[in-house]
Design an enzyme around this catalytic site. Structure first.
Site, mmCIF file in Angstrom:
data_model
loop_
_atom_site.group_PDB
_atom_site.id
_atom_site.type_symbol
_atom_site.label_atom_id
_atom_site.label_comp_id
_atom_site.label_asym_id
_atom_site.label_seq_id
_atom_site.Cartn_x
_atom_site.Cartn_y
_atom_site.Cartn_z
ATOM 1 N N ASP A 83 53.037 27.867 18.993
ATOM 2 C CA ASP A 83 53.478 29.246 18.808
ATOM 3 C C ASP A 83 53.890 29.383 17.346
ATOM 4 O O ASP A 83 54.772 28.657 16.867
ATOM 5 C CB ASP A 83 54.661 29.546 19.731
ATOM 6 C CG ASP A 83 55.058 31.010 19.732
ATOM 7 O OD1 ASP A 83 54.817 31.696 18.718
ATOM 8 O OD2 ASP A 83 55.625 31.471 20.742
ATOM 9 N N SER A 96 44.886 41.636 4.394
ATOM 10 C CA SER A 96 44.283 42.833 4.994
ATOM 11 C C SER A 96 44.237 43.908 3.923
ATOM 12 O O SER A 96 45.157 44.022 3.105
ATOM 13 C CB SER A 96 45.112 43.319 6.187
ATOM 14 O OG SER A 96 44.713 44.623 6.580
ATOM 15 N N TYR A 137 53.154 45.186 10.205
ATOM 16 C CA TYR A 137 51.970 44.383 9.869
ATOM 17 C C TYR A 137 51.626 44.529 8.389
ATOM 18 O O TYR A 137 51.413 43.527 7.690
ATOM 19 C CB TYR A 137 50.805 44.848 10.738
ATOM 20 C CG TYR A 137 49.471 44.239 10.399
ATOM 21 C CD1 TYR A 137 49.124 42.980 10.871
ATOM 22 C CD2 TYR A 137 48.528 44.934 9.639
ATOM 23 C CE1 TYR A 137 47.885 42.411 10.583
ATOM 24 C CE2 TYR A 137 47.295 44.383 9.346
ATOM 25 C CZ TYR A 137 46.977 43.127 9.816
ATOM 26 O OH TYR A 137 45.757 42.575 9.529
#
Length: 251
Positions: free
Chosen positions: A64, A143, A156
């Protein structure tokens, strides 16, 4: 699992997703042994099976990305059990589509834990191993959203902007150890991430209206640039942000 011999080892986080899987498969074709890292589940297992079917030495690390200690242990395990880690691709990310006024501190912290802190911890763990050999390559996946903002994705987008800054800082500091650090910013690829958009056809048209190339990209086109960035042909490239977005953002 035995050592991979002369094959360099690449760790790909989030290897169960479309871009992560394409990257893992491309690196395998290009001569890497691949350690796939993710939370486990069917998609990570499918990536591992595709790699093994292709004859690629494969090691699975179920982690994780919120667990810093587990990330560090996994990177060390990959090297101890699989061989010297040459490349790290920080790809795993979460992207809850929440309007800004509805984002809770808990949600924000969760996104930062995976997309920002997870990248930092993995990079630190890998670089500690790489500096002993005086060589290595780290690619952080960003991104294009950080370039111009994006609605309902403030958490994000914030982490992706941070990834750019971290890439530059690490490239500056790790260069003396022969470690290169770059960032690749994908555009809007047809992956599972697009499920957050209510109208797929409308979103596709939105993408095409903004791209210079009037077609959708393929995850393999991201993977090929990542392979370049961790390979010998980019031996003098570090601290750079490369957009793979069909000419959407130009900078």
């Amino acid at each position: 699992m035995t050592k991979t011999g002369e094959k360099p080892v690449a760790i790909v986080t989030g290897a169960g997703g479309s871009l992560g899987r394409a990257t893992a498969l491309r690196l395998g074709r290009d001569g890497f042994a691949v350690a796939v890292l993710g939370r486990g589940g069917a998609t990570l297992a499918e990536t591992a099976e595709e790699l093994r079917t292709a004859g690629v030495p494969t090691y699975v690390l179920e982690v994780d990305l919120r667990d810093a200690a587990a990330i560090k242990a996994a990177v060390r395990e990959a090297e101890a059990e699989f061989g010297p880690v040459h490349a790290l691709i920080n790809n795993a990310a979460i992207y809850p589509p929440t309007p800004f006024f509805d984002i809770t501190v808990e949600e924000f912290d969760d996104v930062v834990a995976v997309n920002q802190r997870g990248y930092f911890v993995a990079a630190q763990a890998a670089a500690e191993l790489m500096r002993e050999r005086g060589t290595g390559a780290i690619v952080n996946i960003g991104s294009i959203t950080w370039s111009g903002g994006w609605d309902k994705l403030a958490s994000y987008v914030t982490t992706k902007g941070a990834a750019v800054a971290m890439t530059r800082a690490l490239a500056r500091e790790l260069g003396e150890f022969g470690i290169r650090v770059n960032l690749l910013s994908p555009g809007a690829f047809p992956t599972k991430a697009e499920e957050i958009h209510e109208n797929p056809e409308q979103y596709t048209q939105f993408v095409l209206d903004h791209q210079s190339l009037k077609r959708r990209g393929d995850p393999d086109e991201v993977a090929s640039v990542i392979s370049f960035l961790v390979g010998k042909d980019s031996s003098f490239v570090t601290g750079q942000t490369i957009n793979v977005d069909g000419g959407w953002v130009m900078m």
